[in-house]
Design an enzyme around this catalytic site. Sequence first.
Site, PDB file in Angstrom:
ATOM      1  N   ASP A  12       0.858  -1.172   0.000  1.00  0.00           N
ATOM      2  CA  ASP A  12       0.000   0.000   0.000  1.00  0.00           C
ATOM      3  C   ASP A  12       0.901   1.231   0.000  1.00  0.00           C
ATOM      4  OD1 ASP A  12       0.932   0.290   2.608  1.00  0.00           O
ATOM      5  OD2 ASP A  12      -1.048   0.267   3.527  1.00  0.00           O
ATOM      6  N   HIS A  13       0.280   2.403   0.081  1.00  0.00           N
ATOM      7  CA  HIS A  13       1.030   3.667   0.015  1.00  0.00           C
ATOM      8  C   HIS A  13       2.072   3.801   1.122  1.00  0.00           C
ATOM      9  CE1 HIS A  13      -2.463   4.254   2.585  1.00  0.00           C
ATOM     10  NE2 HIS A  13      -1.765   5.167   3.225  1.00  0.00           N
ATOM     11  N   CYS A  69       2.795  -3.480   4.093  1.00  0.00           N
ATOM     12  CA  CYS A  69       1.934  -2.345   4.383  1.00  0.00           C
ATOM     13  C   CYS A  69       2.484  -1.721   5.657  1.00  0.00           C
ATOM     14  CB  CYS A  69       0.458  -2.719   4.472  1.00  0.00           C
ATOM     15  SG  CYS A  69      -0.053  -3.734   5.867  1.00  0.00           S
ATOM     16  N   GLY A  70       1.837  -0.701   6.159  1.00  0.00           N
ATOM     17  CA  GLY A  70       2.366   0.007   7.317  1.00  0.00           C
ATOM     18  C   GLY A  70       2.728  -0.916   8.471  1.00  0.00           C
ATOM     19  N   GLY A  72       1.856  -4.328   8.383  1.00  0.00           N
ATOM     20  CA  GLY A  72       1.904  -5.692   7.871  1.00  0.00           C
ATOM     21  C   GLY A  72       0.655  -6.490   8.195  1.00  0.00           C
ATOM     22  N   HIS A 102       8.565 -23.568   9.640  1.00  0.00           N
ATOM     23  CA  HIS A 102       7.465 -24.236  10.339  1.00  0.00           C
ATOM     24  C   HIS A 102       6.119 -24.099   9.643  1.00  0.00           C
ATOM     25  CE1 HIS A 102       9.601 -24.359  14.520  1.00  0.00           C
ATOM     26  NE2 HIS A 102      10.348 -24.843  13.544  1.00  0.00           N
ATOM     27  N   ASN A 103       5.912 -23.029   8.896  1.00  0.00           N
ATOM     28  CA  ASN A 103       4.602 -22.779   8.297  1.00  0.00           C
ATOM     29  C   ASN A 103       4.614 -22.836   6.778  1.00  0.00           C
ATOM     30  OD1 ASN A 103       4.749 -20.537  10.842  1.00  0.00           O
ATOM     31  ND2 ASN A 103       3.179 -22.132  10.896  1.00  0.00           N
ATOM     32  N   ARG A 113       6.443   0.406   8.260  1.00  0.00           N
ATOM     33  CA  ARG A 113       6.598   1.546   9.182  1.00  0.00           C
ATOM     34  C   ARG A 113       7.468   1.209  10.391  1.00  0.00           C
ATOM     35  NH1 ARG A 113       0.437   3.719   8.822  1.00  0.00           N
ATOM     36  NH2 ARG A 113       0.758   5.093   7.021  1.00  0.00           N
TER      37      ARG A 113
END
Length: 147
Positions: A12-13, A69-70, A72, A102-103, A113
């Site tokens: 995102d921005h 994103c900011g 996450g 693990h995942n 951010r």
Amino acid sequence: MSNKTSVGFACDHAAYDMKEFLVGYMSAKGYEVIDFGCHSEERCDYADFAHPLASAVEDGSVAFGIALCGSGEGMAMTLNKHKGVRAGLAWRKEIAELVKQHNNANVLVLPARFITNDEAVELVDAYLAAEFEGGRHEQRIAKMCDC
């Protein structure tokens, strides 16, 4: 069909600058980069870019994704709505390793951010170097997403 060296990006921005930095970094490492956006610092909604990335991961158009994103959180929540996606949010090297080990995360999510570009590179490199351990984790993943 998945290209093992293809990576999809979405942001995102708030994460645009870091995404642009990482796109350059991954391109320099020889990865084919597919950028699902965003494409400027103009305010936008992360979901508009998360869904196309998730679809590309699901259908194998990209081998894996990196989303930002900011915090996450929003990106991770949106990506994980897709059945074939396991998006893991990481802000420390050990977490970036564990989301793969693990995942078997097929999307690494970063909180733009809260980390620097150098830290983002460290997290991406840790994720890329990690390998899924299989074993007991396979059973857990099956319970997580029925996939």
